[in-house]
Motif scaffolding. Structure first.
Motif, PDB file in Angstrom:
ATOM      1  N   UNK A  69       0.559  -1.374  -0.218  1.00  0.00           N
ATOM      2  CA  UNK A  69       0.355   0.651  -0.110  1.00  0.00           C
ATOM      3  C   UNK A  69       0.660   1.569  -0.223  1.00  0.00           C
ATOM      4  N   UNK A  70       0.434   2.272  -0.700  1.00  0.00           N
ATOM      5  CA  UNK A  70       0.893   3.237   0.062  1.00  0.00           C
ATOM      6  C   UNK A  70       0.217   4.431   0.413  1.00  0.00           C
ATOM      7  N   UNK A  71       1.371   5.086   1.408  1.00  0.00           N
ATOM      8  CA  UNK A  71       0.288   6.079   2.649  1.00  0.00           C
ATOM      9  C   UNK A  71       0.911   7.521   2.412  1.00  0.00           C
ATOM     10  N   UNK A  72       0.193   8.277   2.736  1.00  0.00           N
ATOM     11  CA  UNK A  72       0.047   9.261   2.244  1.00  0.00           C
ATOM     12  C   UNK A  72      -0.408  10.005   3.393  1.00  0.00           C
ATOM     13  N   UNK A  73       0.315  10.429   4.068  1.00  0.00           N
ATOM     14  CA  UNK A  73      -0.487  11.401   5.460  1.00  0.00           C
ATOM     15  C   UNK A  73      -1.461  11.130   5.685  1.00  0.00           C
ATOM     16  N   UNK A  74      -0.789   9.877   6.288  1.00  0.00           N
ATOM     17  CA  UNK A  74      -2.025   9.319   7.710  1.00  0.00           C
ATOM     18  C   UNK A  74      -2.695   8.239   6.927  1.00  0.00           C
ATOM     19  N   UNK A  77      -4.080   5.693   0.348  1.00  0.00           N
ATOM     20  CA  UNK A  77      -4.154   6.699  -1.258  1.00  0.00           C
ATOM     21  C   UNK A  77      -3.749   5.442  -2.272  1.00  0.00           C
ATOM     22  N   UNK A  78      -3.797   4.102  -1.841  1.00  0.00           N
ATOM     23  CA  UNK A  78      -3.403   3.285  -3.284  1.00  0.00           C
ATOM     24  C   UNK A  78      -2.937   2.157  -2.364  1.00  0.00           C
ATOM     25  N   UNK A  79      -2.307   1.305  -4.484  1.00  0.00           N
ATOM     26  CA  UNK A  79      -1.566   0.082  -3.982  1.00  0.00           C
ATOM     27  C   UNK A  79      -1.694  -0.898  -5.262  1.00  0.00           C
ATOM     28  N   UNK A  80      -1.139  -2.284  -5.258  1.00  0.00           N
ATOM     29  CA  UNK A  80      -1.037  -2.473  -5.607  1.00  0.00           C
ATOM     30  C   UNK A  80      -0.302  -4.981  -5.260  1.00  0.00           C
ATOM     31  N   UNK A  96      -4.846  -5.041  -9.172  1.00  0.00           N
ATOM     32  CA  UNK A  96      -5.572  -3.919  -8.358  1.00  0.00           C
ATOM     33  C   UNK A  96      -4.421  -2.740  -7.353  1.00  0.00           C
ATOM     34  N   UNK A  97      -4.176  -2.399  -8.935  1.00  0.00           N
ATOM     35  CA  UNK A  97      -3.556  -1.448  -8.421  1.00  0.00           C
ATOM     36  C   UNK A  97      -4.413   0.066  -9.036  1.00  0.00           C
ATOM     37  N   UNK A  98      -4.303   0.560  -7.777  1.00  0.00           N
ATOM     38  CA  UNK A  98      -5.352   1.607  -8.099  1.00  0.00           C
ATOM     39  C   UNK A  98      -4.336   3.435  -6.515  1.00  0.00           C
TER      40      UNK A  98
END
Length: 170
Positions: A69-74, A77-80, A96-98
């Motif tokens: 996952x991509x975490x942004x400002x806690x 916000x995305x993942x793959x 599931x890349x969104x």
């Protein structure tokens, strides 16, 4: 720079990390939100219809699979993810890349893709396969830049509405 200034600066930088069970609801919400933005509805066979969407951490537990996952400002916000492609033991699937609008255009898709491809190499896969749709113009451009080429559909992924299949030979 003081410690609190460093912490503040780091808080604003997106980070890529492994999915945990605590992230399941958040990444499912991201996938639903982005799918809705692009008109990718569950009734048409897109990834948003997957029965495992609310429990992705259980799907990617095997040694030859992983989800980030991509975490942004806690917030997530995305993942793959990378998982084996059924019926093709040497091929994995980028799944599931969104990404939410909050992190688009920051190079995170390229960074996450590179991490997933490196994982695929280390796991011993010979190719990375994916399915997508022409509506996802930005994603198609990224995949082509990364060296993916168009191919025939492989396996039974359950995403019948994804008319584009691509592969990257490692």
């Amino acid at each position: 720079m003081t410690r609190s200034e460093q912490d503040s600066q780091n808080f604003h930088a997106p980070i890529i990390r492994s999915l945990s069970p605590y992230d399941d609801a958040a990444i499912a919400e991201v996938i639903r939100l982005v799918s809705a933005q692009y008109g990718l509805t569950a009734d048409k066979g897109y990834g948003v219809a997957d029965k495992t969407l609310d429990s992705l951490s259980t799907v990617y537990q095997d040694d030859n699979a992983h989800y980030w996952v991509i975490e942004y400002q806690g917030k997530v916000c995305g993942g793959a993810g990378i998982a084996p492609l059924a019926g093709h033991p040497q091929i994995c699937e980028l799944q599931k890349m969104y990404f939410t609008p909050a992190i688009r255009g920051q190079g995170m898709a390229k960074a996450l893709s590179a991490q997933a491809i490196e994982f695929a190499k280390m796991a011993g896969y010979s190719s990375v396969y994916l399915e997508t749709t022409a509506v996802l113009v930005e994603a198609l451009a990224l995949y082509e830049k990364l060296g993916f080429t168009h191919c025939e559909h492989l396996g039974q992924t359950g995403h019948d509405a994804c008319e584009i299949a691509m592969i990257l030979h490692l």
